[in-house]
Design a protein around this motif. Structure first.
Motif, PDB file in Angstrom:
ATOM      1  N   LYS A  37      39.746  30.676  31.391  1.00 45.03           N
ATOM      2  CA  LYS A  37      39.564  29.684  32.449  1.00 45.03           C
ATOM      3  C   LYS A  37      40.856  29.459  33.218  1.00 45.03           C
ATOM      4  O   LYS A  37      40.844  29.149  34.406  1.00 45.03           O
ATOM      5  CB  LYS A  37      39.121  28.344  31.842  1.00 45.03           C
ATOM      6  N   ASN A  38      41.970  29.575  32.522  1.00 44.68           N
ATOM      7  CA  ASN A  38      43.270  29.171  33.036  1.00 44.68           C
ATOM      8  C   ASN A  38      43.980  30.381  33.654  1.00 44.68           C
ATOM      9  O   ASN A  38      44.287  31.345  32.957  1.00 44.68           O
ATOM     10  CB  ASN A  38      44.076  28.584  31.868  1.00 44.68           C
ATOM     11  N   ASN A  39      44.270  30.331  34.947  1.00 45.48           N
ATOM     12  CA  ASN A  39      44.955  31.452  35.596  1.00 45.48           C
ATOM     13  C   ASN A  39      46.378  31.631  35.085  1.00 45.48           C
ATOM     14  O   ASN A  39      46.920  32.738  35.114  1.00 45.48           O
ATOM     15  CB  ASN A  39      44.975  31.259  37.114  1.00 45.48           C
ATOM     16  N   ARG A  40      47.005  30.552  34.606  1.00 44.26           N
ATOM     17  CA  ARG A  40      48.353  30.698  34.047  1.00 44.26           C
ATOM     18  C   ARG A  40      48.313  31.580  32.798  1.00 44.26           C
ATOM     19  O   ARG A  40      49.203  32.400  32.582  1.00 44.26           O
ATOM     20  CB  ARG A  40      48.945  29.325  33.725  1.00 44.26           C
ATOM     21  N   LEU A  41      47.270  31.413  31.969  1.00 43.44           N
ATOM     22  CA  LEU A  41      47.129  32.279  30.806  1.00 43.44           C
ATOM     23  C   LEU A  41      46.815  33.711  31.242  1.00 43.44           C
ATOM     24  O   LEU A  41      47.344  34.678  30.670  1.00 43.44           O
ATOM     25  CB  LEU A  41      46.036  31.759  29.872  1.00 43.44           C
ATOM     26  N   LEU A  42      45.964  33.880  32.253  1.00 43.93           N
ATOM     27  CA  LEU A  42      45.641  35.222  32.743  1.00 43.93           C
ATOM     28  C   LEU A  42      46.904  35.941  33.220  1.00 43.93           C
ATOM     29  O   LEU A  42      47.128  37.109  32.880  1.00 43.93           O
ATOM     30  CB  LEU A  42      44.618  35.137  33.879  1.00 43.93           C
ATOM     31  N   ILE A  43      47.743  35.261  33.981  1.00 45.14           N
ATOM     32  CA  ILE A  43      48.982  35.875  34.468  1.00 45.14           C
ATOM     33  C   ILE A  43      49.882  36.265  33.298  1.00 45.14           C
ATOM     34  O   ILE A  43      50.479  37.350  33.278  1.00 45.14           O
ATOM     35  CB  ILE A  43      49.707  34.914  35.431  1.00 45.14           C
ATOM     36  N   TRP A  44      49.969  35.388  32.288  1.00 41.88           N
ATOM     37  CA  TRP A  44      50.768  35.686  31.093  1.00 41.88           C
ATOM     38  C   TRP A  44      50.251  36.966  30.418  1.00 41.88           C
ATOM     39  O   TRP A  44      51.031  37.860  30.067  1.00 41.88           O
ATOM     40  CB  TRP A  44      50.701  34.496  30.141  1.00 41.88           C
ATOM     41  N   GLN A  45      48.942  37.050  30.258  1.00 47.42           N
ATOM     42  CA  GLN A  45      48.373  38.205  29.564  1.00 47.42           C
ATOM     43  C   GLN A  45      48.504  39.476  30.395  1.00 47.42           C
ATOM     44  O   GLN A  45      48.772  40.553  29.841  1.00 47.42           O
ATOM     45  CB  GLN A  45      46.909  37.924  29.215  1.00 47.42           C
ATOM     46  N   LEU A  46      48.341  39.392  31.704  1.00 47.13           N
ATOM     47  CA  LEU A  46      48.507  40.569  32.547  1.00 47.13           C
ATOM     48  C   LEU A  46      49.948  41.068  32.508  1.00 47.13           C
ATOM     49  O   LEU A  46      50.195  42.289  32.487  1.00 47.13           O
ATOM     50  CB  LEU A  46      48.089  40.253  33.982  1.00 47.13           C
ATOM     51  N   GLU A  81      51.319  48.932  19.986  1.00 45.31           N
ATOM     52  CA  GLU A  81      51.788  50.083  20.750  1.00 45.31           C
ATOM     53  C   GLU A  81      50.645  51.049  21.055  1.00 45.31           C
ATOM     54  O   GLU A  81      49.728  51.217  20.263  1.00 45.31           O
ATOM     55  CB  GLU A  81      52.880  50.824  19.970  1.00 45.31           C
ATOM     56  N   ASN A  82      50.709  51.627  22.233  1.00 43.12           N
ATOM     57  CA  ASN A  82      49.858  52.750  22.640  1.00 43.12           C
ATOM     58  C   ASN A  82      48.352  52.485  22.527  1.00 43.12           C
ATOM     59  O   ASN A  82      47.602  53.304  21.996  1.00 43.12           O
ATOM     60  CB  ASN A  82      50.209  54.001  21.810  1.00 43.12           C
ATOM     61  N   PRO A  83      47.854  51.371  23.052  1.00 46.44           N
ATOM     62  CA  PRO A  83      46.399  51.154  23.019  1.00 46.44           C
ATOM     63  C   PRO A  83      45.671  52.120  23.946  1.00 46.44           C
ATOM     64  O   PRO A  83      46.221  52.572  24.960  1.00 46.44           O
ATOM     65  CB  PRO A  83      46.245  49.714  23.490  1.00 46.44           C
ATOM     66  N   GLN A  84      44.411  52.429  23.572  1.00 44.72           N
ATOM     67  CA  GLN A  84      43.612  53.340  24.401  1.00 44.72           C
ATOM     68  C   GLN A  84      42.648  52.595  25.314  1.00 44.72           C
ATOM     69  O   GLN A  84      42.198  53.131  26.335  1.00 44.72           O
ATOM     70  CB  GLN A  84      42.823  54.282  23.501  1.00 44.72           C
ATOM     71  N   LEU A  85      42.318  51.361  24.962  1.00 45.93           N
ATOM     72  CA  LEU A  85      41.324  50.591  25.695  1.00 45.93           C
ATOM     73  C   LEU A  85      41.652  49.107  25.561  1.00 45.93           C
ATOM     74  O   LEU A  85      41.966  48.639  24.462  1.00 45.93           O
ATOM     75  CB  LEU A  85      39.924  50.860  25.135  1.00 45.93           C
ATOM     76  N   VAL A  86      41.602  48.391  26.677  1.00 43.93           N
ATOM     77  CA  VAL A  86      41.786  46.937  26.673  1.00 43.93           C
ATOM     78  C   VAL A  86      40.550  46.300  27.294  1.00 43.93           C
ATOM     79  O   VAL A  86      40.152  46.654  28.412  1.00 43.93           O
ATOM     80  CB  VAL A  86      43.043  46.507  27.455  1.00 43.93           C
ATOM     81  N   LEU A  87      39.940  45.373  26.562  1.00 42.76           N
ATOM     82  CA  LEU A  87      38.787  44.618  27.049  1.00 42.76           C
ATOM     83  C   LEU A  87      39.193  43.156  27.154  1.00 42.76           C
ATOM     84  O   LEU A  87      39.711  42.581  26.191  1.00 42.76           O
ATOM     85  CB  LEU A  87      37.604  44.780  26.097  1.00 42.76           C
ATOM     86  N   ILE A  88      38.949  42.553  28.310  1.00 38.11           N
ATOM     87  CA  ILE A  88      39.402  41.186  28.571  1.00 38.11           C
ATOM     88  C   ILE A  88      38.215  40.317  28.942  1.00 38.11           C
ATOM     89  O   ILE A  88      37.446  40.666  29.849  1.00 38.11           O
ATOM     90  CB  ILE A  88      40.420  41.142  29.736  1.00 38.11           C
ATOM     91  N   LYS A  89      38.034  39.211  28.254  1.00 35.14           N
ATOM     92  CA  LYS A  89      37.167  38.135  28.746  1.00 35.14           C
ATOM     93  C   LYS A  89      38.084  37.190  29.527  1.00 35.14           C
ATOM     94  O   LYS A  89      39.059  36.661  28.982  1.00 35.14           O
ATOM     95  CB  LYS A  89      36.497  37.396  27.592  1.00 35.14           C
ATOM     96  N   LEU A  90      37.792  36.987  30.798  1.00 38.98           N
ATOM     97  CA  LEU A  90      38.686  36.193  31.639  1.00 38.98           C
ATOM     98  C   LEU A  90      38.830  34.774  31.094  1.00 38.98           C
ATOM     99  O   LEU A  90      37.825  34.100  30.831  1.00 38.98           O
ATOM    100  CB  LEU A  90      38.163  36.115  33.066  1.00 38.98           C
ATOM    101  N   ALA A 132      35.863  41.127  32.144  1.00 32.70           N
ATOM    102  CA  ALA A 132      34.500  40.668  32.445  1.00 32.70           C
ATOM    103  C   ALA A 132      34.459  39.157  32.472  1.00 32.70           C
ATOM    104  O   ALA A 132      35.222  38.468  31.785  1.00 32.70           O
ATOM    105  CB  ALA A 132      33.514  41.203  31.404  1.00 32.70           C
ATOM    106  N   ALA A 133      33.523  38.648  33.264  1.00 33.42           N
ATOM    107  CA  ALA A 133      33.276  37.201  33.345  1.00 33.42           C
ATOM    108  C   ALA A 133      31.989  36.987  34.121  1.00 33.42           C
ATOM    109  O   ALA A 133      31.384  37.940  34.648  1.00 33.42           O
ATOM    110  CB  ALA A 133      34.435  36.491  34.040  1.00 33.42           C
ATOM    111  N   LYS A 134      31.552  35.743  34.192  1.00 31.17           N
ATOM    112  CA  LYS A 134      30.461  35.411  35.102  1.00 31.17           C
ATOM    113  C   LYS A 134      30.880  35.779  36.520  1.00 31.17           C
ATOM    114  O   LYS A 134      32.043  35.588  36.899  1.00 31.17           O
ATOM    115  CB  LYS A 134      30.137  33.922  35.026  1.00 31.17           C
ATOM    116  N   ALA A 135      29.948  36.282  37.298  1.00 33.15           N
ATOM    117  CA  ALA A 135      30.275  36.707  38.658  1.00 33.15           C
ATOM    118  C   ALA A 135      30.874  35.567  39.476  1.00 33.15           C
ATOM    119  O   ALA A 135      31.798  35.779  40.271  1.00 33.15           O
ATOM    120  CB  ALA A 135      29.021  37.256  39.341  1.00 33.15           C
ATOM    121  N   LYS A 136      30.395  34.349  39.254  1.00 30.69           N
ATOM    122  CA  LYS A 136      30.882  33.202  40.035  1.00 30.69           C
ATOM    123  C   LYS A 136      32.318  32.840  39.703  1.00 30.69           C
ATOM    124  O   LYS A 136      32.968  32.105  40.455  1.00 30.69           O
ATOM    125  CB  LYS A 136      29.971  31.983  39.823  1.00 30.69           C
ATOM    126  N   ASP A 137      32.824  33.360  38.567  1.00 30.79           N
ATOM    127  CA  ASP A 137      34.199  33.057  38.162  1.00 30.79           C
ATOM    128  C   ASP A 137      35.186  34.140  38.563  1.00 30.79           C
ATOM    129  O   ASP A 137      36.389  34.017  38.281  1.00 30.79           O
ATOM    130  CB  ASP A 137      34.263  32.844  36.649  1.00 30.79           C
TER     131      ASP A 137
END
Length: 380
Positions: free
Chosen positions: A123-132, A112-121, A148-153
């Motif tokens: 590989k799997n967009n299905r996991l990214l959508i779940w986390q978002l 509950e009530n986080p102040q900051l979220v840091l995400i390493k992207l 954050a991620a490699k610029a190419k990703d």
């Protein structure tokens, strides 16, 4: 490879997991450094002003670089789908004498009530959508979100996913070929969590549930399809291991072919193991025949206890292509097999697994192949 990350007058000793002799890969990357530098710059400008009372949430921390950096600054909650990433983070925290961090997997609720979220992207967009979707439901309006991620990703489609599932999004310039994504949570975008994928394999009378980060979670991959055709049916088989089980399709078919055998399905993905457990409950008459567990290969399994190991090895760790996981799988399989026990493994033809297997096993020969894959049997 140097094991010290040095930034802002601090040094951390960081290692990948498991620790290997003559390691050639770092336990952090330029995206980790960019995230750390960005937060430190924001702290100097007092925006955000981090407080110890509210948690910092870190998603998909590869080997614990972010958890180690922020552990002393607030209550850190590290969430991800990798057991190996968690073990690496725990080891690096201990090596640097740092404060404890709370670890959760992707299926657990966020704090509950986080102040900051840091995400390493991921590989799997299905996991990214779940986390978002998780974040959008959980975050307060004043929470800062930086990915954050490699610029190419980082593609236009990646930014659109953030816009659709979390809130207004912008991106940074590239530094050392890494890029940041900034997102402001918008609670009006909150929706129900994405549906879990479920589909049938009619030729084997199986229905498979697949959580967001399961390998080949939308259909049966062609390698698994070939391996399924060559699982032995033998009343002498009492203990069978499905190593790198994914959704458990190999272990499930082995269980049906060998109803008196005890099946253990192992994966380093929490979502894979959860899917495998659900699929055993859904498809097996005797649900207790199959056990599903997270592990680093067969690290926690006892020696000389298995009659058969079935394996479809990955050839990457997170975003890095590597063959050391397959090698560890083969070594662990040999250790866990009884004398005359068998390892049946499938791999792309170009990977040349037969050379590695012949260094470990007395007898190695192909039992099936097509234009892309080879199935090998190795006997201890």
């Amino acid at each position: 490879m140097k094991p010290e990350l040095t930034l802002h007058g601090r040094s951390l000793r960081l290692q990948r997991y498991p620790v290997r002799n003559r390691e050639t890969l770092q336990a952090w990357d330029a995206a980790d450094e960019y995230l750390i530098n960005q937060v430190e710059a924001m702290k100097e400008a007092k925006q955000p002003a981090l407080t110890p009372e509210r948690p910092i949430v870190i998603l998909n921390d590869g080997f614990g670089a972010l958890a180690c950096w922020f552990a002393a600054q607030a209550n850190v909650v590290s969430s991800g789908d990798s057991y190996i990433a968690r073990k690496a983070s725990e080891a690096n925290l201990a090596d640097n004498n740092l404060s404890a961090v709370t670890f959760t997997d992707c299926l657990a609720p966020l704090p509950e009530n986080p102040q900051l979220v840091l995400i390493k992207l991921p590989k799997n967009n299905r996991l990214l959508i779940w986390q978002l979707a998780q974040l959008c439901a959980a975050l307060p309006d004043d929470c800062t979100v930086i990915a954050a991620a490699k610029a190419k990703d980082i593609h236009t489609s990646t930014l659109k996913l953030f816009e659709k599932h979390l809130g207004p999004t912008s991106t940074s310039l590239a530094v050392k070929k890494a890029r940041l994504i900034f997102c402001k949570p918008d609670k009006t975008l909150a929706t129900a969590m994405p549906d879990i994928q479920r589909w049938d394999v009619p030729e084997y009378n199986l229905t498979l549930t697949n959580h967001a980060n399961v390998f080949s979670g939308e259909s049966l991959d062609i390698g698994a399809r070939l391996l399924l055709e060559h699982i032995p049916q033998d009343p002498k088989l009492k203990t069978i291991i499905d190593l790198g089980c994914g959704n458990g399709v190999i272990g499930l078919h082995a269980a049906r072919l060998n109803p008196e055998a005890r099946i253990t399905c192992v994966d380093e993905s929490y979502m894979a193991v959860a899917s495998c457990r659900e699929n055993a409950d859904l498809n097996l008459t005797n649900r207790n025949q199959l056990t599903a567990k997270v592990d680093n290969c067969l690290e926690s399994m006892i020696n000389e206890d298995a009659d058969l190991v079935l394996c479809n090895p990955p050839f990457h760790q997170q975003n890095t292509i590597t063959d050391h996981i397959a090698w560890q799988m083969f070594c662990d399989a040999k250790r866990c097999l009884r004398r005359h026990g068998r390892l049946i493994v499938i791999g792309n033809r170009h990977l040349g697994y037969d050379g590695k297997l012949k260094r470990l096993f007395a007898k190695v020969h192909p039992i099936a192949q097509n234009n892309k894959f080879v199935v090998y049997q190795a006997e201890k």
